[in-house]
Design an enzyme around this catalytic site. Structure first.
Site, PDB file in Angstrom:
ATOM      1  N   GLY A  25      12.833 -11.950  -0.712  1.00 34.41           N
ATOM      2  CA  GLY A  25      13.598 -13.037  -0.118  1.00 34.41           C
ATOM      3  C   GLY A  25      15.056 -12.861  -0.500  1.00 34.41           C
ATOM      4  O   GLY A  25      15.432 -11.878  -1.146  1.00 34.41           O
ATOM      5  N   SER A  26      15.863 -13.828  -0.150  1.00 34.92           N
ATOM      6  CA  SER A  26      17.296 -13.695  -0.412  1.00 34.92           C
ATOM      7  C   SER A  26      17.607 -13.556  -1.899  1.00 34.92           C
ATOM      8  O   SER A  26      18.504 -12.802  -2.291  1.00 34.92           O
ATOM      9  CB  SER A  26      18.036 -14.900   0.178  1.00 34.92           C
ATOM     10  OG  SER A  26      17.492 -16.113  -0.326  1.00 34.92           O
ATOM     11  N   GLU A  28      15.979 -12.051  -4.108  1.00 38.17           N
ATOM     12  CA  GLU A  28      15.543 -10.772  -4.663  1.00 38.17           C
ATOM     13  C   GLU A  28      16.380  -9.588  -4.187  1.00 38.17           C
ATOM     14  O   GLU A  28      16.343  -8.515  -4.793  1.00 38.17           O
ATOM     15  CB  GLU A  28      14.071 -10.525  -4.308  1.00 38.17           C
ATOM     16  CG  GLU A  28      13.086 -11.451  -4.995  1.00 38.17           C
ATOM     17  CD  GLU A  28      13.173 -12.886  -4.512  1.00 38.17           C
ATOM     18  OE1 GLU A  28      13.174 -13.810  -5.349  1.00 38.17           O
ATOM     19  OE2 GLU A  28      13.270 -13.076  -3.266  1.00 38.17           O
ATOM     20  N   GLU A  47       2.563 -12.838  -0.284  1.00 39.77           N
ATOM     21  CA  GLU A  47       2.594 -12.591  -1.721  1.00 39.77           C
ATOM     22  C   GLU A  47       1.198 -12.438  -2.325  1.00 39.77           C
ATOM     23  O   GLU A  47       1.022 -11.720  -3.314  1.00 39.77           O
ATOM     24  CB  GLU A  47       3.353 -13.710  -2.430  1.00 39.77           C
ATOM     25  CG  GLU A  47       4.854 -13.709  -2.172  1.00 39.77           C
ATOM     26  CD  GLU A  47       5.255 -14.421  -0.885  1.00 39.77           C
ATOM     27  OE1 GLU A  47       6.468 -14.542  -0.624  1.00 39.77           O
ATOM     28  OE2 GLU A  47       4.340 -14.868  -0.137  1.00 39.77           O
ATOM     29  N   HIS A  70       9.254 -13.846  -4.227  1.00 32.85           N
ATOM     30  CA  HIS A  70      10.387 -14.666  -3.816  1.00 32.85           C
ATOM     31  C   HIS A  70      10.342 -16.040  -4.480  1.00 32.85           C
ATOM     32  O   HIS A  70       9.610 -16.942  -4.044  1.00 32.85           O
ATOM     33  CB  HIS A  70      10.399 -14.817  -2.294  1.00 32.85           C
ATOM     34  CG  HIS A  70      11.544 -15.634  -1.772  1.00 32.85           C
ATOM     35  ND1 HIS A  70      12.816 -15.542  -2.297  1.00 32.85           N
ATOM     36  CD2 HIS A  70      11.614 -16.550  -0.777  1.00 32.85           C
ATOM     37  CE1 HIS A  70      13.616 -16.373  -1.646  1.00 32.85           C
ATOM     38  NE2 HIS A  70      12.905 -17.006  -0.725  1.00 32.85           N
ATOM     39  N   HIS A 280     -20.768 -20.287 -14.732  1.00 31.06           N
ATOM     40  CA  HIS A 280     -20.366 -20.751 -13.405  1.00 31.06           C
ATOM     41  C   HIS A 280     -21.233 -21.937 -12.979  1.00 31.06           C
ATOM     42  O   HIS A 280     -20.795 -23.071 -12.990  1.00 31.06           O
ATOM     43  CB  HIS A 280     -20.467 -19.604 -12.392  1.00 31.06           C
ATOM     44  CG  HIS A 280     -19.954 -19.951 -11.027  1.00 31.06           C
ATOM     45  ND1 HIS A 280     -20.146 -19.147  -9.923  1.00 31.06           N
ATOM     46  CD2 HIS A 280     -19.254 -21.019 -10.583  1.00 31.06           C
ATOM     47  CE1 HIS A 280     -19.597 -19.708  -8.861  1.00 31.06           C
ATOM     48  NE2 HIS A 280     -19.046 -20.847  -9.237  1.00 31.06           N
ATOM     49  N   GLY A 398     -13.013 -15.196  -8.833  1.00 30.90           N
ATOM     50  CA  GLY A 398     -13.580 -15.738  -7.607  1.00 30.90           C
ATOM     51  C   GLY A 398     -12.554 -16.273  -6.620  1.00 30.90           C
ATOM     52  O   GLY A 398     -12.925 -16.933  -5.645  1.00 30.90           O
TER      53      GLY A 398
END
Length: 528
Positions: A25-26, A28, A47, A70, A280, A398
């Site tokens: 993004g800007s 980065e 991402e 970002h 779980h 998971g």
């Protein structure tokens, strides 16, 4: 003088970072200026895909992976993938661009508010340097911590820091090294050996860390020396033992009562490279049966500290396994590997076992399988014959969306390593929709990967849980009307809809073309 950006790039190079997985993004863009030629930028369109690819790449190569996200929004998009990386103990360095320093406090647009807290508790370390001169040192700390603790780390950097001139002290960060040793003491080794030798009915419980550390063959030798049954730890993300070896009993069920029942016949449970335990399903009971004691060996202090029972030694499992092998008498007993039964059939559709039987029959024996089709787990283990290290990867916590990007990342890693190993992603149609942009990455990178989509039009694992929880029919469990081959076409990915397992078998019998492909097959609904 050298600017902070150049020094930070040197830190990456000196620490063996050869790829940056990112979605810029800007905030980065200033970091990416004049990136060294030895570092390749791997673009992901979401991402979650970025972190999923990096996670698998790091697991396969054994090297730290570097991600550039970002700001706060990009970090938020990656949270599910980051959760998986935490529980697979992947050395992942997450960097995120921050607004310029003068605007952060005013919460200007794209300010990452309270940046160090955003990624916690999913990372083991998080920082935003208080001064531009500290950026190179903090970046080195992020890398060394990720490698030394085998956990993701997170670094937020204001983007006006990169052009600041770097003083001589700050430049020293690029010339550091950190070595971590986790050798157990002689007393610890003696204690473990004594406990094991005194046991009349020992059992081994092996975790994914055994596969991560390449200890599978040594674990087989240890089990055979002991003549001991072997269970894989519950909530398994990598396979530490050949699943058709005659001493292998399978993956422990992930409930308190069934684990206790499975381990009740033994007087000593030796847990190597695993937490105790990652439960779980809510099936209450006694943690351990009367007369059963537990010994855990792990290099993860946090896992040892939070275990609710047993004795724990924080040390490298490798050293303990070698010590036990040195203390136990050698044996020459031959051990067999079972042959899978004929695959089950389903009325009016293809049984997942038929798909897995075709893969076992036609794919190379050292194929790496990235599995994200939870409702077919039982069918997978009934049919597959996995004997090689690095043959099985599953989302460690998971969090769905792992399978597609991980298959791409694993294929990229094997290409980088030159292993020649093939990668197959076994993905459910529901799971696939969490990370569809990974299909573009597969095409863009040109990796050799087969993506096998098992389409049953429902969230099969949730239907199983609905029965387990006795909640009856609830909304949101079906996902009808999807054709992943048509979506793949939009990414220019070759794709076929196969009518049955016989067609899959015939396709796999001929040499595959180079590059990625997607194979979709309709399957009957089964339970995990």
């Amino acid at each position: 003088m050298t600017d902070v950006r150049t020094t930070a790039h040197q830190v990456l190079v000196e620490n063996g970072i050869t790829r940056i997985f990112g979605n810029p993004g800007s905030n980065e863009l200033p970091f990416l200026v004049d990136l060294p030629g030895s570092i390749e930028y791997v673009l992901g369109l979401h991402e979650g895909v970025v972190v999923g690819m990096a996670d698998a790449w790091a697991q396969v190569t054994g090297r730290p992976a570097f991600c550039n996200l970002h700001a706060g929004s990009g970090t938020g998009n990656a949270m599910g993938a980051l959760l998986n990386a935490r529980y697979s103990r992947t050395p992942l360095v997450i960097s995120a661009g921050q607004q310029v320093r003068g605007v952060i406090g005013m919460e200007g647009m794209l300010a990452n508010v309270d940046a160090t807290m955003l990624a916690k508790p999913l990372v083991d370390w998080a920082a935003e340097p208080a001064d531009a001169q500290d950026v190179p040192r903090a970046l080195a700390e992020a890398i060394h911590t990720a490698v030394g603790r085998r956990m993701p780390t997170y670094l937020s950097v204001p983007y006006d820091d990169w052009d600041v001139e770097c003083n001589d002290n700050a430049r020293l960060a690029s010339r550091r090294s950190v070595t971590v040793g986790r050798e157990p003491t002689a007393g610890q080794i003696r204690r473990v050996v004594d406990l094991v030798q005194a046991a009349k009915r020992p059992v081994l419980v092996l975790g994914g860390d055994i596969d991560t550390d390449g200890l599978n063959d040594r674990a087989v030798q240890l089990a055979e020396r002991l003549g001991s049954p072997v269970w894989a730890a519950p909530s398994l993300f990598r396979l530490p033992f050949p699943n058709r070896h005659e001493l292998f009993r399978g993956v422990l069920p992930a409930g308190i009562a069934p684990i206790s029942q499975a381990l009740a016949p033994y007087d000593l449970v030796v847990v190597l490279g695993a937490p105790v335990f990652r439960y779980h399903q809510n099936v209450p009971g006694d943690l351990l049966a009367e007369g059963t004691r537990l010994l855990q060996v792990t290099d993860d202090l946090a896992a040892a500290a939070r275990a609710p029972m047993g004795e724990a030694f924080v040390a490298e499992p490798r050293a303990v396994i070698e010590a036990l092998l040195g203390a136990l008498p050698s044996t020459h007993t031959s051990h067999n590997h079972s042959i899978p039964d004929e695959p089950s059939c389903a009325e009016g559709g293809t049984h997942p076992e038929e798909v897995f039987a075709a893969l076992r029959k036609r794919m190379p024996t050292d194929t790496a399988y990235i599995v994200e089709s939870t409702s077919t787990n039982s069918s997978f283990w009934k049919q597959m014959d996995l004997r090689h290290q690095g043959s099985y990867f599953f989302p460690a916590s998971g969090a769905l969306g792992f399978g597609l990007p991980a298959a791409v990342g694993a294929a990229l890693a094997h290409r980088d390593l030159g292993t020649g190993r093939h990668v197959v992603g076994v993905i459910g149609d529901g799971s696939a929709n969490y990370a569809l942009p990974a299909l573009w990455s597969a095409v863009n990178l040109g990796v050799d990967v087969d993506i096998v989509i098992l389409r049953n039009g429902t969230y099969g694992a949730l239907r199983w849980f609905a029965d387990l929880l006795d909640v009856g029919e609830v909304p949101g469990l079906d996902v009808p009307g999807m054709d992943l081959t048509r979506i793949a076409a939009g990414y220019d990915l070759p794709a076929l809809h196969l009518p049955d397992a016989e067609a899959l078998d015939e396709l796999l019998a001929v040499p595959r073309p180079e590059g990625p492909r997607l194979l979709q097959i309709d399957t009957a609904l089964t339970q995990p």
